[in-house]
Design an enzyme around this catalytic site. Sequence first.
Site, PDB file in Angstrom:
ATOM      1  N   ARG A 198      35.619  37.957  47.084  1.00 31.83           N
ATOM      2  CA  ARG A 198      35.635  38.322  45.735  1.00 31.83           C
ATOM      3  C   ARG A 198      35.777  37.027  45.094  1.00 31.83           C
ATOM      4  O   ARG A 198      36.677  36.196  45.570  1.00 31.83           O
ATOM      5  CB  ARG A 198      37.066  39.091  45.311  1.00 31.83           C
ATOM      6  CG  ARG A 198      36.757  40.541  45.853  1.00 31.83           C
ATOM      7  CD  ARG A 198      35.815  41.333  44.975  1.00 31.83           C
ATOM      8  NE  ARG A 198      35.541  42.679  45.260  1.00 31.83           N
ATOM      9  CZ  ARG A 198      34.629  43.346  46.159  1.00 31.83           C
ATOM     10  NH1 ARG A 198      33.860  42.740  46.469  1.00 31.83           N
ATOM     11  NH2 ARG A 198      34.797  44.933  45.961  1.00 31.83           N
ATOM     12  N   HIS A 201      25.818  39.456  44.521  1.00 32.42           N
ATOM     13  CA  HIS A 201      26.644  40.475  45.396  1.00 32.42           C
ATOM     14  C   HIS A 201      25.981  41.431  46.237  1.00 32.42           C
ATOM     15  O   HIS A 201      25.909  42.581  46.020  1.00 32.42           O
ATOM     16  CB  HIS A 201      27.384  41.456  44.029  1.00 32.42           C
ATOM     17  CG  HIS A 201      28.737  42.189  44.886  1.00 32.42           C
ATOM     18  ND1 HIS A 201      29.945  42.387  44.009  1.00 32.42           N
ATOM     19  CD2 HIS A 201      28.918  42.624  45.904  1.00 32.42           C
ATOM     20  CE1 HIS A 201      30.759  42.844  44.803  1.00 32.42           C
ATOM     21  NE2 HIS A 201      30.247  43.157  45.789  1.00 32.42           N
TER      22      HIS A 201
END
Length: 309
Positions: A224, A272
């Site tokens: 993250r 992502h």
Amino acid sequence: MINILFAARPERWDTYEAPLRRALEAAGISAHLAQDIAPDKVDYIVYAPNSDLQDFTPYTRAKAVLNLWAGVEQITGNKTLKIPLARMVDHGLTTGMAEWVTGHVMRYHLGMDRHIVNPEHAWTPHTPPLAAEREVVILGLGALGTACADMLLALGFSVAGWSRSPKDVAGVTCFHGADGLSQALARAEIAVTLLPDTPATTNILNAEALAQMPRGAFIINPGRGPLIDDAALIEALDAGQIAHATLDVFRSEPLPQDSPYWSHPQVTVTPHIAAETRASTASEVIVENIRRGEAGEPLLNLVDRDLGY
Ligand code: NDP
Ligand code: OXD
């Protein structure tokens, strides 16, 4: 008959409806599955944190929220959520992550860029060390971190890992806790961050941590964005302390156009995509938890709301 609410972006319904129905049928569970069910009639909520459903208060009889994502940082702080929350551990997601991480480790290990991007046509023979001579450290030895470790071990890499609690993972040198982090970082020629985003992991790769890594180390972050102190990383890249970073996740996504990462010559940005939940396998995981819920068995992959993962 139980009622299962599918609360995710509408386009995800097209992907998940058929696999979920198939998995329910295979498990012999008779259910009404829909995107719109009166809240007080819902038994289970299949959920994505970017859904419009943010207030769980009216779901008075629901037994569990079954998250379609591995990461739960957007939901663990939701004060209206009082029922168990299970996160996604999916074979497809795990395998995808191990492949993505291994690919990027190989890029750094073999020094592939040297020959792929060679505008000067320089003839620079360079023999990389063998994998056994390369130290890869994985921060986070959970479902994804251990799968990456296994794939890297199979290729012969020297693999270490770091987690919150002590671990025993075959072939992996395991560190844990604050002291363990310094020991792990000190050997990390290539560091892979696969930690969840929690208050305890925010900026875990800060200036002090980056300085503990061997000079010229590489960073791969599919975990993250907040795991990395962005300003500290850019400083470390500019100073040569970190040679290159591959970043898949960011504090703000899509990564804003004015982010210095886009144009930094020592940074690769990926959008992502490190790993994605696969609808067919993920549906089986969701339905197994519904089966367990109905049978009064403990749910799999429960999130500890205090720890935040
Ligand atoms: P897990 O919960 O299985 O593993 C998390 C690991 O992090 C565990 O080993 C845990 O330690 C460790 N950890 C957590 N907090 C700390 C801490 N404070 N200090 C040290 N170690 C800590 O998660 P997954 O492996 O399934 O997923 C990891 C993350 O990957 C997700 O949270 C998500 O953010 C990200 N992800 C990214 C994707 C992408 O496409 N880019 C796709 C899917 C997930 P312990 O074992 O002791 O509990
Ligand atoms: C996830 C992700 O958390 O895709 O599943 O990042």
